[in-house]
Enzyme design. Structure first.
Site, PDB file in Angstrom:
ATOM      1  N   SER A  54     -83.072 -72.078  12.849  1.00 43.81           N
ATOM      2  CA  SER A  54     -84.411 -72.285  12.281  1.00 43.81           C
ATOM      3  C   SER A  54     -85.329 -72.948  13.315  1.00 43.81           C
ATOM      4  O   SER A  54     -86.529 -72.654  13.363  1.00 43.81           O
ATOM      5  CB  SER A  54     -84.351 -73.102  10.984  1.00 43.81           C
ATOM      6  OG  SER A  54     -84.046 -74.445  11.238  1.00 43.81           O
ATOM      7  N   HIS A  95     -81.596 -83.581  18.248  1.00 45.12           N
ATOM      8  CA  HIS A  95     -80.510 -84.179  17.457  1.00 45.12           C
ATOM      9  C   HIS A  95     -81.080 -84.705  16.137  1.00 45.12           C
ATOM     10  O   HIS A  95     -82.132 -85.353  16.136  1.00 45.12           O
ATOM     11  CB  HIS A  95     -79.856 -85.321  18.256  1.00 45.12           C
ATOM     12  CG  HIS A  95     -78.673 -85.894  17.555  1.00 45.12           C
ATOM     13  ND1 HIS A  95     -77.454 -85.257  17.525  1.00 45.12           N
ATOM     14  CD2 HIS A  95     -78.519 -87.025  16.815  1.00 45.12           C
ATOM     15  CE1 HIS A  95     -76.605 -85.980  16.814  1.00 45.12           C
ATOM     16  NE2 HIS A  95     -77.224 -87.055  16.369  1.00 45.12           N
ATOM     17  N   GLU A 105     -88.209 -81.782  12.690  1.00 39.07           N
ATOM     18  CA  GLU A 105     -87.752 -80.976  13.832  1.00 39.07           C
ATOM     19  C   GLU A 105     -88.697 -79.805  14.064  1.00 39.07           C
ATOM     20  O   GLU A 105     -89.144 -79.546  15.184  1.00 39.07           O
ATOM     21  CB  GLU A 105     -86.336 -80.450  13.572  1.00 39.07           C
ATOM     22  CG  GLU A 105     -85.294 -81.546  13.570  1.00 39.07           C
ATOM     23  CD  GLU A 105     -83.872 -80.994  13.513  1.00 39.07           C
ATOM     24  OE1 GLU A 105     -83.682 -79.827  13.115  1.00 39.07           O
ATOM     25  OE2 GLU A 105     -82.955 -81.741  13.874  1.00 39.07           O
TER      26      GLU A 105
HETATM   27  C1  GRF Z   1     -80.635 -79.192  13.881  1.00 40.33           C
HETATM   28  O1  GRF Z   1     -80.532 -80.120  12.860  1.00 40.33           O
HETATM   29  C2  GRF Z   1     -80.592 -79.875  15.213  1.00 40.33           C
HETATM   30  O2  GRF Z   1     -81.060 -81.167  15.199  1.00 40.33           O
HETATM   31  C3  GRF Z   1     -79.114 -79.866  15.534  1.00 40.33           C
HETATM   32  O3  GRF Z   1     -78.624 -78.668  14.994  1.00 40.33           O
HETATM   33  C4  GRF Z   1     -79.439 -78.264  13.911  1.00 40.33           C
HETATM   34  C5  GRF Z   1     -79.826 -76.839  14.146  1.00 40.33           C
HETATM   35  O4  GRF Z   1     -80.448 -76.280  13.042  1.00 40.33           O
HETATM   36  N1  GRF Z   1     -78.884 -80.018  16.940  1.00 40.33           N
HETATM   37  P1  GRF Z   1     -81.072 -74.813  13.113  1.00 40.33           P
HETATM   38  O5  GRF Z   1     -79.938 -73.855  13.506  1.00 40.33           O
HETATM   39  O6  GRF Z   1     -82.151 -74.832  14.140  1.00 40.33           O
HETATM   40  O7  GRF Z   1     -81.561 -74.548  11.739  1.00 40.33           O
END
Ligand code: GRF
Length: 212
Positions: free
Chosen positions: A35, A126, A196
């Site tokens: 995502s 992270h 994020e």
């Molecule tokens: C995210 O929560 C990121 O912080 C961690 O892995 C997850 C990835 O989520 N490193 P996505 O695949 O981008 O939805």
């Protein structure tokens, strides 16, 4: 379709040279849903500053590969031996003139050969406020569970440079939120993911603006 065909099969891969527009080139590594990769691909789709040139995954089933396909961005799947015991990945990234390597939900430790080839050019996101709740095995729901168990008052995300240890490189950006009474794991996860998606593309853009 062979992996090599898959990478170089898209004619658009060297397009920027034909038009003499030297965009910065991003490679995204992801192991799962992607995502964050999706938000980054959306953000740079019409950007004159940068483009996502390649998506790489250690997991042939990762949904991120479908997302890359939807954007007509080439992808490459590799196995553990290739990643840790050969120069293949570095060679591909160099050949595609990658400027920034972005780990977006990539679960393997980055080998020294890759760190050396891209010094200070590999970043990670992270889902916690590092240095708390990081390190080997701290990914996905485990992070949010640990935050709840510790009775933290706030939670958030960290975008940082990658070094030879899990989640220990220099912090580039953090964003946080207050944990409310009754917040569940799902709520923490959702709020973190919102941050994020909001910050990762912008932080990448700001970083790339500093490169000449
Ligand atoms: C995210 O929560 C990121 O912080 C961690 O892995 C997850 C990835 O989520 N490193 P996505 O695949 O981008 O939805």
């Amino acid at each position: 379709m062979s992996e090599k065909y898959h990478i170089f099969g898209y004619k658009s891969i060297f397009k920027y040279k034909r038009f003499d527009i030297v965009k910065k080139r991003i490679a995204i590594f992801a192991s799962g849903s992607g995502s964050n990769a999706q938000k980054i691909m959306e953000h740079f789709k019409y950007s004159s500053l940068a483009e996502v040139a390649l998506v790489l995954s250690n997991n042939p089933e990762a949904y991120v590969l479908q997302r890359a396909d939807n954007f007509e961005i080439p992808s490459h799947v590799f196995d553990r031996k290739t990643f840790y015991e050969s120069d293949e990945i570095v060679d591909i990234l160099k050949r595609l003139e990658i400027d920034l390597v972005v780990l977006a939900g990539f679960l393997w430790l980055v080998p020294e050969r890759l760190l050396k080839a891209f010094p200070n050019k590999i970043i990670n996101i992270h889902p916690a406020l590092l240095p708390k709740f990081g390190g080997k095995g701290m990914y996905g729901d485990r992070v949010h569970q640990a935050v709840l168990a510790a009775g933290e008052e706030e939670h958030g995300i960290t975008i940082h440079f990658v070094n030879e240890k899990f989640d220990e490189g220099e912090v580039i950006h953090q964003a946080k939120f207050k944990i409310e009474n009754g917040d569940t794991l799902e709520i923490l996860k959702f709020k973190g993911q919102q941050l994020e998606h909001q910050y990762f593309p912008k932080v990448i853009e700001n970083l790339l603006k500093k490169y000449n």
